[in-house]
Design a protein around this motif. Structure first.
Motif, PDB file in Angstrom:
ATOM      1  N   TRP A 122       0.852  -1.175   0.000  1.00 28.14           N
ATOM      2  CA  TRP A 122       0.000   0.000   0.000  1.00 28.14           C
ATOM      3  C   TRP A 122       0.898   1.240   0.000  1.00 28.14           C
ATOM      4  O   TRP A 122       2.034   1.189   0.486  1.00 28.14           O
ATOM      5  CB  TRP A 122      -0.856   0.076   1.262  1.00 28.14           C
ATOM      6  CG  TRP A 122      -1.773  -1.058   1.545  1.00 28.14           C
ATOM      7  CD1 TRP A 122      -3.128  -1.074   1.383  1.00 28.14           C
ATOM      8  CD2 TRP A 122      -1.444  -2.340   2.101  1.00 28.14           C
ATOM      9  NE1 TRP A 122      -3.659  -2.276   1.786  1.00 28.14           N
ATOM     10  CE2 TRP A 122      -2.645  -3.077   2.233  1.00 28.14           C
ATOM     11  CE3 TRP A 122      -0.248  -2.943   2.489  1.00 28.14           C
ATOM     12  CZ2 TRP A 122      -2.679  -4.371   2.741  1.00 28.14           C
ATOM     13  CZ3 TRP A 122      -0.279  -4.237   2.987  1.00 28.14           C
ATOM     14  CH2 TRP A 122      -1.483  -4.936   3.111  1.00 28.14           C
ATOM     15  N   THR A 140      -3.715  -1.071   6.280  1.00 32.10           N
ATOM     16  CA  THR A 140      -3.771  -2.446   5.776  1.00 32.10           C
ATOM     17  C   THR A 140      -5.204  -2.972   5.718  1.00 32.10           C
ATOM     18  O   THR A 140      -5.449  -4.025   5.138  1.00 32.10           O
ATOM     19  CB  THR A 140      -2.913  -3.381   6.645  1.00 32.10           C
ATOM     20  OG1 THR A 140      -3.311  -3.265   8.015  1.00 32.10           O
ATOM     21  CG2 THR A 140      -1.438  -3.036   6.513  1.00 32.10           C
ATOM     22  N   PRO A 199      -5.235  -3.573  -0.993  1.00 31.93           N
ATOM     23  CA  PRO A 199      -3.837  -3.326  -1.390  1.00 31.93           C
ATOM     24  C   PRO A 199      -3.736  -2.755  -2.801  1.00 31.93           C
ATOM     25  O   PRO A 199      -4.561  -3.046  -3.668  1.00 31.93           O
ATOM     26  CB  PRO A 199      -3.200  -4.721  -1.322  1.00 31.93           C
ATOM     27  CG  PRO A 199      -4.110  -5.532  -0.471  1.00 31.93           C
ATOM     28  CD  PRO A 199      -5.482  -4.989  -0.685  1.00 31.93           C
ATOM     29  N   ASP A 200      -2.699  -1.950  -3.009  1.00 28.35           N
ATOM     30  CA  ASP A 200      -2.435  -1.424  -4.347  1.00 28.35           C
ATOM     31  C   ASP A 200      -1.880  -2.512  -5.259  1.00 28.35           C
ATOM     32  O   ASP A 200      -2.149  -2.529  -6.457  1.00 28.35           O
ATOM     33  CB  ASP A 200      -1.427  -0.268  -4.265  1.00 28.35           C
ATOM     34  CG  ASP A 200      -1.954   0.891  -3.438  1.00 28.35           C
ATOM     35  OD1 ASP A 200      -3.160   1.185  -3.527  1.00 28.35           O
ATOM     36  OD2 ASP A 200      -1.154   1.495  -2.698  1.00 28.35           O
ATOM     37  N   LYS A 210      -2.067   4.831   3.368  1.00 24.18           N
ATOM     38  CA  LYS A 210      -3.204   3.921   3.486  1.00 24.18           C
ATOM     39  C   LYS A 210      -3.017   2.971   4.662  1.00 24.18           C
ATOM     40  O   LYS A 210      -1.924   2.818   5.203  1.00 24.18           O
ATOM     41  CB  LYS A 210      -3.374   3.122   2.191  1.00 24.18           C
ATOM     42  CG  LYS A 210      -3.767   3.969   0.994  1.00 24.18           C
ATOM     43  CD  LYS A 210      -3.990   3.103  -0.241  1.00 24.18           C
ATOM     44  CE  LYS A 210      -4.404   3.951  -1.436  1.00 24.18           C
ATOM     45  NZ  LYS A 210      -4.619   3.112  -2.652  1.00 24.18           N
ATOM     46  N   ASP A 246      -7.337  -1.272   4.108  1.00 29.23           N
ATOM     47  CA  ASP A 246      -7.710  -0.858   2.756  1.00 29.23           C
ATOM     48  C   ASP A 246      -7.302  -1.939   1.757  1.00 29.23           C
ATOM     49  O   ASP A 246      -6.428  -2.770   2.039  1.00 29.23           O
ATOM     50  CB  ASP A 246      -7.012   0.451   2.382  1.00 29.23           C
ATOM     51  CG  ASP A 246      -7.439   1.613   3.262  1.00 29.23           C
ATOM     52  OD1 ASP A 246      -8.603   1.615   3.698  1.00 29.23           O
ATOM     53  OD2 ASP A 246      -6.598   2.502   3.517  1.00 29.23           O
TER      54      ASP A 246
END
Length: 252
Positions: free
Chosen positions: A177, A183, A187-188, A181, A185
């Protein structure tokens, strides 16, 4: 835990061929350490430790003498204490070059001043703590990544949050991330089928994850100098490194 076992096994195999008998100049600090355990002197033992004392994630590291005394029974049980107390200075302790001095193929590591720098052992009490922390960890993660067998690391660089989990059968997963952000959220980036590689005989190792032309490499420092970071992130495009950032927070 499984990863701790495999790491300890690797180290014991590597060091069995590279260890040397303990020289006289290093023996007295070890004798003093053994005496402290024999007397069950928690204060003396706590002064024989180099802080922070790393514990297997997600168990928090021990940062000072007061924390060690408070968590003493989490780290040292009767089995481990007996190994130390019953150890023979001539046959059970070995100096392994610049890395330090080990007891019984790496169960306990100390530096040349006789201070404990690593313990490759986990008591039943600490295993239970880890189990409870893992359960809480799963609840806090985004639902897309809250299924795993064992957490490996939870790190931060200046710009990224990075997490590696073992999904079972050596299938490592990478999730990251941006630093702003959480965790919880989504993940990117999520990458699977990471590979672990041990480097040399010091136990330092790396995880590599592929994403097309890009490679994400997490270097893990097991034995380093006082100024060594716990690890660092490297990103490569083809064979060209395009990013390198030290780890500044281990999340433990």
């Amino acid at each position: 835990m499984k990863f701790l076992y495999y790491t300890g096994l690797f180290l014991s195999l590597m060091f069995s061929a590279n260890s040397f008998a303990l020289e006289q100049q290093y023996q007295q600090p070890i004798v003093d350490l053994i005496k402290a355990f024999k007397n069950h002197d928690k204060a003396a033992i706590s002064s024989h430790i180099r802080y922070p004392l790393s514990r297997t994630y997600p168990v928090p590291d021990i940062n000072n003498e007061a924390e060690l005394v408070e968590r003493f029974d989490d780290v040292f049980d009767k089995t481990l204490i007996k190994q130390i107390v019953d150890s023979n200075i001539d046959t059970d302790w070995d100096k392994v070059g610049w890395r330090g001095i080990m007891l019984n193929s790496g169960v306990v590591w100390v530096d040349t001043d006789g201070k404990i720098i690593g313990i490759n052992y986990q008591t039943a009490k600490e295993q239970l703590l880890a189990k409870n922390l893992i359960a809480a960890d799963k609840q806090a993660l985004h639902p897309s990544i809250n299924a795993f067998v064992e957490p490996i690391l939870d790190w931060q660089t200046a710009k990224y949050r990075i997490r590696i989990d073992d999904l079972g059968d050596g299938n490592f997963r990478y999730a990251s991330w941006s630093i702003d952000k959480k965790t919880s959220d989504k993940p990117d980036i999520v990458l699977l089928k990471g590979e672990i590689e041990f480097e040399g005989s010091g136990g330092n190792h790396s995880y590599t994850f592929k994403n097309g032309r890009y490679s994400y490499v997490l270097q893990v420092t097991v034995i380093g100098c006082d100024t060594s970071p716990p690890g660092w992130l490297e990103v490569y495009k083809d064979d060209k490194r395009i990013l390198s950032q030290d780890i500044i927070n281990t999340g433990s």
